[in-house]
Write an enzyme that holds these catalytic residues in place. Sequence first.
Site, PDB file in Angstrom:
ATOM      1  N   THR A  34       0.762  -1.143   0.035  1.00  0.00           N
ATOM      2  CA  THR A  34      -0.102  -0.163  -0.041  1.00  0.00           C
ATOM      3  C   THR A  34       0.900   1.328   0.033  1.00  0.00           C
ATOM      4  O   THR A  34       0.482   2.153  -0.846  1.00  0.00           O
ATOM      5  CB  THR A  34      -0.992  -0.007   1.165  1.00  0.00           C
ATOM      6  OG1 THR A  34      -1.642  -1.282   1.129  1.00  0.00           O
ATOM      7  CG2 THR A  34      -1.827   0.999   1.196  1.00  0.00           C
ATOM      8  N   ASP A  35       1.938   1.168   0.706  1.00  0.00           N
ATOM      9  CA  ASP A  35       3.132   2.538   0.832  1.00  0.00           C
ATOM     10  C   ASP A  35       3.472   2.486  -0.428  1.00  0.00           C
ATOM     11  O   ASP A  35       3.542   3.735  -1.198  1.00  0.00           O
ATOM     12  CB  ASP A  35       4.075   2.111   1.853  1.00  0.00           C
ATOM     13  CG  ASP A  35       3.409   2.427   3.035  1.00  0.00           C
ATOM     14  OD1 ASP A  35       2.701   3.524   3.327  1.00  0.00           O
ATOM     15  OD2 ASP A  35       4.048   2.122   4.090  1.00  0.00           O
ATOM     16  N   VAL A  36       4.079   1.508  -1.208  1.00  0.00           N
ATOM     17  CA  VAL A  36       4.522   1.566  -2.446  1.00  0.00           C
ATOM     18  C   VAL A  36       3.457   2.082  -3.605  1.00  0.00           C
ATOM     19  O   VAL A  36       3.864   3.012  -4.376  1.00  0.00           O
ATOM     20  CB  VAL A  36       5.285   0.155  -3.124  1.00  0.00           C
ATOM     21  CG1 VAL A  36       5.511   0.030  -4.316  1.00  0.00           C
ATOM     22  CG2 VAL A  36       6.411  -0.284  -1.889  1.00  0.00           C
TER      23      VAL A  36
END
Length: 399
Positions: free
Chosen positions: A184-186
């Site tokens: 999700t961060d990426v």
Amino acid sequence: MAHAINAGALAGLKVLDLSRVLAGPWAGQLLADLGADVVKVERPGNGDDTRAWGPPWLPDGDGNPTGEAAYYLSANRNKRSVAIDIATPEGQALVRRLAERADVVLENFKVGGLAQYGLDYASLAAANPRLIYCSITGFGQDGPYAQRAGYDFLIQGMGGLMSLTGRPDGEPGGGPMKVGVALTDVMTGLYASNAVLAALAHRERTGEGQHIDLALLDVQVAVLANQASNYLVGGQAPRRMGNAHPNIVPYQEFATADGYMIVAVGNDGQFRKLCEVLGRPEWGSDERYATNPQRVRHRAELVAGIHAVTVTRATADWVARMEGAGVPCGPINTLDKVFDDPQVQARGMRIEMPHPLAGTVPLVANPIRMSATPVTYHRAPPMLGEHTDEVLADWLENR
């Protein structure tokens, strides 16, 4: 100049990166790889949180840890680091001066967190109306959860990904499972860099900057892709299916005589080729299996039948046979095998860069291939405050 960067697609673009951990730094690294001058602003003494997220630590020439965490190294290539304490009036004034020269600001402070320092969008845009200011938070700038802290693991759960990942309930090992990378961060970093580029195109036409509001939860919901569509159209919440696909059969892992392999059949023609390789050509014309909707309907018996055949040969044997017949397949590699893979090596996905403490640092390459403005690697992930004097001279004095 020794620190001049390549004439990449974004050459001349100035990015002030106030973010830390992964989503924001990932966006900044992508912009830097494409040629932007990305300046990472960090707290003196500690810097980005991920600098302490080890082991493993980058070793020096004698094998001793340098204190540079592998996690930090993954998201900060091609940037310059300046150490500025934004909790002080002097630090705030310095960042405001840098922001006046910047094209883009990236930040992932809590909602309203930078307003107390005069570093929020309204304050900086008043002095630089062309500024593109990208805010990344867990839940966005508004809504009932806006003030909550958001972390990738939490968002994978709240945003539905963990309801789709892992073995089915009732099977051994069943239950919710996060993805093995902070995906999700990426993905938020990728959406952020995309949004920045769109805002730059808008500014080119109008001369106006703008505020970008990106939320991890929004991104996680967006990247549910076909699974979200399956729910919205079909009205039924998809459930965990292990490695199986909700819409395609056979499209999963199968046990072999010495491990596992992936078989990813995407159409009926590929299925008939698979049947030939398995020595079961009659399955290709069997009304239960001849078309994908029928295979989905008769998933359990077909998968059991395939499994009974695949366990008779080794993975490498099956992969060679299927590749020869045009059936998409492959092994399930550990990372040592990934980086030893001849295709991964041919594509140059591992790079080495000079590093002042370690001699060299191994990194994963950027996957973008551009014919006219290729990605280049001109600066290892910086040490804390390594470029403070250089950047202040570049941005504030050499005008």
